[in-house]
Design an enzyme around this catalytic site. Structure first.
Site, short mmCIF file in Angstrom:
data_model
loop_
_atom_site.label_atom_id
_atom_site.label_comp_id
_atom_site.label_asym_id
_atom_site.label_seq_id
_atom_site.Cartn_x
_atom_site.Cartn_y
_atom_site.Cartn_z
N GLU A 280 0.72 -1.11 0.10
CA GLU A 280 -0.12 -0.14 -0.13
C GLU A 280 0.80 1.20 0.07
O GLU A 280 0.67 2.19 -0.65
CB GLU A 280 -0.97 -0.17 1.38
CG GLU A 280 -2.13 0.82 1.10
CD GLU A 280 -3.33 0.53 2.15
OE1 GLU A 280 -4.23 -0.43 1.75
OE2 GLU A 280 -3.22 0.95 3.07
N GLU A 283 2.15 1.63 -3.45
CA GLU A 283 0.84 2.15 -4.23
C GLU A 283 0.63 3.75 -4.01
O GLU A 283 0.43 4.41 -5.05
CB GLU A 283 -0.36 1.37 -4.14
CG GLU A 283 -1.45 1.69 -4.80
CD GLU A 283 -2.88 0.93 -4.49
OE1 GLU A 283 -2.72 0.32 -3.48
OE2 GLU A 283 -3.82 1.09 -5.05
N CYS A 300 -8.45 -2.03 4.08
CA CYS A 300 -8.28 -3.29 4.62
C CYS A 300 -9.47 -3.63 5.39
O CYS A 300 -10.05 -4.47 5.97
CB CYS A 300 -7.36 -3.31 5.64
SG CYS A 300 -7.02 -1.55 6.49
N SER A 320 -7.31 1.79 -2.42
CA SER A 320 -6.13 1.04 -2.85
C SER A 320 -6.64 -0.32 -3.19
O SER A 320 -7.55 -0.76 -3.00
CB SER A 320 -5.51 1.02 -1.46
OG SER A 320 -4.58 -0.08 -1.61
N LYS A 359 -15.78 -9.18 8.10
CA LYS A 359 -14.87 -10.10 7.59
C LYS A 359 -15.49 -11.59 7.08
O LYS A 359 -14.85 -12.17 6.28
CB LYS A 359 -13.78 -10.53 8.54
CG LYS A 359 -12.88 -9.43 8.95
CD LYS A 359 -11.71 -9.29 7.74
CE LYS A 359 -10.88 -8.05 8.10
NZ LYS A 359 -10.04 -7.37 6.76
N GLU A 362 -16.53 -10.59 3.67
CA GLU A 362 -15.50 -10.70 2.98
C GLU A 362 -14.92 -11.91 2.48
O GLU A 362 -14.55 -12.11 1.05
CB GLU A 362 -14.39 -9.65 3.70
CG GLU A 362 -12.92 -9.72 2.75
CD GLU A 362 -11.70 -9.07 3.71
OE1 GLU A 362 -11.84 -7.96 4.26
OE2 GLU A 362 -10.89 -9.76 3.55
N GLU A 367 -13.92 -12.58 -5.80
CA GLU A 367 -12.57 -11.95 -6.14
C GLU A 367 -11.62 -12.52 -5.51
O GLU A 367 -10.44 -12.71 -5.69
CB GLU A 367 -12.27 -10.43 -6.04
CG GLU A 367 -13.48 -9.85 -6.71
CD GLU A 367 -14.68 -9.44 -5.78
OE1 GLU A 367 -15.52 -10.04 -5.90
OE2 GLU A 367 -14.53 -8.63 -4.81
N CYS A 505 -10.34 -1.47 14.71
CA CYS A 505 -10.86 -3.07 14.88
C CYS A 505 -11.14 -3.40 16.57
O CYS A 505 -11.70 -4.36 16.43
CB CYS A 505 -9.74 -3.84 14.24
SG CYS A 505 -9.64 -3.80 12.25
FE1 HC0 Z 1 -8.42 -5.30 11.36
FE2 HC0 Z 1 -7.01 -5.88 9.45
S1 HC0 Z 1 -6.38 -4.39 11.26
S2 HC0 Z 1 -8.99 -5.06 8.99
O1 HC0 Z 1 -8.81 -3.45 11.56
O2 HC0 Z 1 -5.78 -4.00 7.68
O3 HC0 Z 1 -10.80 -7.23 11.22
O4 HC0 Z 1 -7.60 -6.29 14.03
O5 HC0 Z 1 -7.34 -8.20 11.02
O6 HC0 Z 1 -7.80 -7.86 7.56
O7 HC0 Z 1 -4.45 -7.02 9.91
C1 HC0 Z 1 -10.03 -6.32 11.49
C2 HC0 Z 1 -7.98 -5.93 13.34
C3 HC0 Z 1 -7.47 -6.95 10.61
C4 HC0 Z 1 -7.30 -7.06 8.29
C5 HC0 Z 1 -5.24 -6.57 9.67
C6 HC0 Z 1 -6.44 -4.79 8.28
#
Ligand code: HC0
Ligand code: SF4
Length: 571
Positions: A280, A283, A300, A320, A359, A362, A367, A505
């Site tokens: 990133e 990028e 993320c 990104s 997640k 996701e 993809e 997170c």
């Molecule tokens: Fe997160 Fe992550 S930091 S989104 O905030 O970038 O869920 O803890 O795992 O994938 O590393 C959440 C936390 C993660 C991802 C990482 C990012």
């Protein structure tokens, strides 16, 4: 000062507050179900009714202010009877499939019913009242027959997140939080952040559980290799599932517990957090140097990606192209590590442990499947679900000896762990991009302007020929405000970090539920403590990251990186 008594004992308060706050401060128990210190009190559940010397009626403590001279009684037979009958009424409209409920063991209603010894003796007002289980979302399940009408999900979604997906409709026994047109949640603009599930005191909205599937995978391996990965924010919160304090660091115990569950390898999402910084950061430098779309947005947070795709598709070019660290690690495991180990990707099962409900969604993305069409991340567990699994298997978490991640995909730096806090991705990126662009380290590693809880944080960093303008925005409602400003040309930045949940997170919708008001601050501190204690605190100094570039990816943004570590978005 306001002078008052509670149960005949004298107290004083220098500041205005509610009766409930005064009781809690002085360790006097008052039952509540709709109240949560992070939300507005609504006075709906009537469990906090107390007697006072003003007027004859009992008052709800959560929405009644202290007055000078007030005499409060919280423990009289009248109060206790009122709690019991209100609980009885709630039970009469509640689906009591407690034994298989996601909230079993952590349900606020269950605890209250047990505490007061309430018997379910009222006739059921109506059996299967709403008969509405919405399992359309891969992230969340709503079962409205378990709803206790606390308004917490409605408040979490509208007040905290600015999303307004759920609103209370109907009256009396017909009241229920609904989506617009009562559509299945998947068809709404819901971003799967899970704030509603975090605040639900019962099991009416919960993560779409993968606990049983994970048990099955672990207990019936049939020759498959089961690999776990754990997100940055899990290690300072899983502790709370076992009675420790928010922010207590349990990395080693968590890894040990996962091994006891039967995982063959435990890798760290932090490894690919470091890798994300390499990709990133490159990028960003590339976009700045070549007139690419700016500001560049971090990619993320899956709730954030959902928000852009559903509500702000005009900003897709700003995102990104980096996959999230979860996506990168699973991709490396199935597309590179498996080959190196001489196993078929089909024979590897990746279970990721995340603080996040989005997640799960996701992991289902088209993809993010291998060339042969299998998901790279097979199962996503929330931190709460990992807690449940460990308890189910009767693993004595607190007495576990620390265990280490498997290498090389378990090696990480301080820069990676701070991804769990709002501002962390930015700080980690700056530590590396600055040094790569200017060939000298940042004057200070602890870059405080991007830390803390302010909704929109901004900073300008002298970056050679340009001043690099960055912003960090967390919590969906703040994000919507920021994007409005950006559209109106009121703000100008090169790089912006977005996290859908308050605090980042650590405040994810899948983290252990907390009824305190300071758990975010304490988890945040825990994360920064881990970073401070690391010998290596910059992503580009991660030896395993260097090695994977030397042996496989060649360099950031290479052809192979693009294939395995980057992605595209849905218009
Ligand atoms: Fe997160 Fe992550 S930091 S989104 O905030 O970038 O869920 O803890 O795992 O994938 O590393 C959440 C936390 C993660 C991802 C990482 C990012
Ligand atoms: Fe609202 Fe988030 Fe719950 Fe969706 S997941 S209903 S956006 S709080």
């Amino acid at each position: 000062a306001i002078k008052f008594t509670i149960n005949n004992k004298k107290y004083e308060s220098k500041t205005a507050k509610t009766i409930l706050e005064a009781c809690r401060e002085n360790d006097i128990y008052v039952p509540t179900l709709c109240y949560h210190p992070m939300l507005e009190p609504v006075g709906k559940c009537r469990l906090c009714l107390v007697e006072t010397n003003f007027g004859g009626k009992m008052v709800p403590a959560c929405v009644t202010d202290l007055r000078d001279g007030i005499e409060i009684t919280t423990n009289s037979p009248k109060v206790v009877n009122s709690v019991k009958s209100n609980l009885g009424l709630i039970l009469a409209t509640h689906n009591q499939e407690c034994t298989s409920c996601e909230a079993n063991g952590r349900c606020e209603l269950q605890d209250l019913v047990y505490r007061y010894g309430v018997e379910d003796k009222f006739p059921k007002i109506f059996e299967k009242s709403h008969n509405m289980v919405d399992s359309s979302s891969p992230s969340l399940i709503r079962d409205m027959d378990k709803c206790v009408l606390c308004y917490r999900c409605v408040q979490a979604c509208s007040l905290l997140q600015g999303m307004d997906i759920l609103s209370m409709t109907g009256r009396g026994v017909h009241a229920i939080p609904k989506t617009a047109f009562d559509s299945p949640i998947k068809e709404t603009e819901c971003i799967n952040c899970g704030a509603c599930s975090f605040y639900c005191p019962v099991g009416a909205i919960a993560e779409h559980s993968a606990v049983r599937r994970t048990l099955d995978v672990l207990e019936n391996k049939n020759g498959k290799i089961v690999i776990f990965q754990t997100a940055p924010a899990t290690r300072v919160a899983i502790s709370e599932e076992f009675g420790m304090e928010p922010g207590d660091i349990s990395t080693g115990k968590m890894v040990a517990a996962i091994r006891k569950l039967g995982a063959d390898k435990v890798f760290d999402t932090n490894f690919t957090a470091d890798l994300t910084i390499m990709e990133e950061g490159s990028e960003l430098l590339h976009r700045v140097a070549n007139g690419g779309t700016l500001p560049m947005f971090t990619s993320c947070c899956p709730g954030w990606i959902n928000m852009v795709e559903k509500l702000y598709p005009e900003f897709i070019p700003n995102l990104s192209s980096c996959r999230s660290p979860q996506g990168m690690l699973s991709s490396i495991i199935k597309n590179h590590w498996a080959e190196k180990m001489g196993v078929k990707p089909e024979d590897v099962i990746v279970v990721s442990v995340m603080p996040c409900t989005a997640k799960k969604d996701e992991a289902r993305r088209e993809e993010l499947k291998t060339e042969s069409g299998i998901p790279e991340t097979d199962i996503v567990l929330t931190t709460r679900e990992l807690g449940r699994l460990i308890k189910l298997k009767k693993i004595s978490f607190l007495s576990l000896e620390d265990s280490e991640y498997n290498n090389p995909l378990g090696e990480s730096t301080g820069a990676a762990v701070i991804f769990g806090n709002t501002g962390g991705v930015m700080e980690a990126a700056l530590r590396t991009a600055y040094e790569i662009a200017l060939k000298k380290p940042m004057p200070t590693l602890n870059y405080t302007p991007v830390r803390g809880f302010q909704g929109i944080k901004e900073a300008t960093i002298p970056f050679g020929e340009i001043d690099l303008k960055v912003a960090v925005v967390h919590q969906a409602s703040n994000i919507r405000n920021y994007l409005k400003k950006l559209k109106n040309g009121e703000v100008e930045h090169h790089f912006v970090e977005f996290m859908i949940c308050k605090g980042g997170c650590i405040g994810g919708g899948g983290e252990p539920k907390s009824l305190t008001s300071d758990y975010l601050e304490r988890r945040m501190k825990g994360i920064y403590n881990i970073d401070e204690k690391q010998k290596i605190r910059k992503s580009h100094e991660n030896e395993a990251v260097k090695q994977i570039y030397e042996q496989f990816f060649e360099k950031p943004l290479s052809h192979k990186s693009h294939k395995l570590l980057h992605t595209h978005y849905k218009d």
